[in-house]
Design a protein around this motif. Sequence first.
Motif, PDB file in Angstrom:
ATOM      1  N   PRO A   1      -4.086  -2.065  -2.391  1.00 12.72           N
ATOM      2  CA  PRO A   1      -4.827  -1.238  -1.437  1.00 12.72           C
ATOM      3  C   PRO A   1      -5.190  -1.953  -0.146  1.00 12.72           C
ATOM      4  O   PRO A   1      -6.334  -1.898   0.312  1.00 12.72           O
ATOM      5  CB  PRO A   1      -6.092  -0.892  -2.227  1.00 12.72           C
ATOM      6  N   ASP A   2      -4.239  -2.651   0.483  1.00 10.24           N
ATOM      7  CA  ASP A   2      -4.599  -3.398   1.683  1.00 10.24           C
ATOM      8  C   ASP A   2      -4.484  -2.529   2.928  1.00 10.24           C
ATOM      9  O   ASP A   2      -3.625  -1.666   3.037  1.00 10.24           O
ATOM     10  CB  ASP A   2      -3.751  -4.671   1.819  1.00 10.24           C
TER      11      ASP A   2
ATOM     12  N   ASN B   1       0.852  -1.172   0.000  1.00 13.78           N
ATOM     13  CA  ASN B   1       0.000   0.000   0.000  1.00 13.78           C
ATOM     14  C   ASN B   1       0.901   1.240   0.000  1.00 13.78           C
ATOM     15  O   ASN B   1       1.791   1.354   0.846  1.00 13.78           O
ATOM     16  CB  ASN B   1      -0.882  -0.007   1.253  1.00 13.78           C
TER      17      ASN B   1
ATOM     18  N   SER C   1      -3.917  -9.565   1.147  1.00 11.25           N
ATOM     19  CA  SER C   1      -4.649  -8.682   0.233  1.00 11.25           C
ATOM     20  C   SER C   1      -6.028  -9.269  -0.051  1.00 11.25           C
ATOM     21  O   SER C   1      -6.170 -10.471  -0.247  1.00 11.25           O
ATOM     22  CB  SER C   1      -3.867  -8.526  -1.070  1.00 11.25           C
TER      23      SER C   1
ATOM     24  N   TRP D   1      -7.760  -2.271  -6.501  1.00 11.51           N
ATOM     25  CA  TRP D   1      -7.993  -0.830  -6.461  1.00 11.51           C
ATOM     26  C   TRP D   1      -9.269  -0.453  -7.207  1.00 11.51           C
ATOM     27  O   TRP D   1      -9.612  -1.063  -8.222  1.00 11.51           O
ATOM     28  CB  TRP D   1      -6.845  -0.088  -7.131  1.00 11.51           C
TER      29      TRP D   1
END
Length: 237
Positions: free
Chosen positions: A93-94, A72, A101, A105
């Motif tokens: 986008p974790d 991220n 994950s 996104w």
Amino acid sequence: MTKLSVNINKIATLRNARGGNVPDLLKVAADIQEFGAQGITIHPRPDERHIRYQDARDLKSVVYTEFNIEGNPALKFIDLVLEVKPEQVTLVPDADDAITSNAGWDTVKNKAFLTEIIQEFKRHNIRTSVFVDPDLAMVEGAKEIGADRIELYTESFAHQYGLGNQKAILPYSEAAALATSLGLGVNAGHDLSLDNIRFFKQNVPGLLEVSIGHALIAEALYLGLDNVINGYLHRLK
């Protein structure tokens, strides 16, 4: 041939469990490449519960194939990538407390944010990939933000394929075809295994690279690391 990048997070998890240096992460990375893998992937997280930030620095001199750092893009992560300068950075986008994950996104909603970050990495000649679900709008969004590649999040495929649903590949085939038509490279990862990798490879056009960690290391407990890596390489031809 699709390249195999081995995620070594689980090796770091095992090492950290005893607080020493067994197994030796750097030696394992060197061995994985010697066995034929074409890349090493790491995914450091803020709490450093497996890969430590110093590991990324130390691995730079060991990885002679392709070094891929996932994560991220918080400020500390961005600074690390710019310091180490791997061949590829994969933006995921974790959340800080995520076990692993669990989503791609929204490249449309996060367009401004991702565009700025990708431009910074490109100024340092680092190839950028963004982790996305097999959603055509998200693929188009990846093109708009200036990414070089997408990494298709494959957990849904792996789960459905394990239940016998081969049609679960269709969104991935369509997303990869669109990405290729837009000039984006296609990577993939998450829950790919010896059981499903051949089918995935055969049905996803333009697949350049897969990043595999958890399944590969688990399979190696029974078959050995050298055998497993060569099993993947054979299936990816």
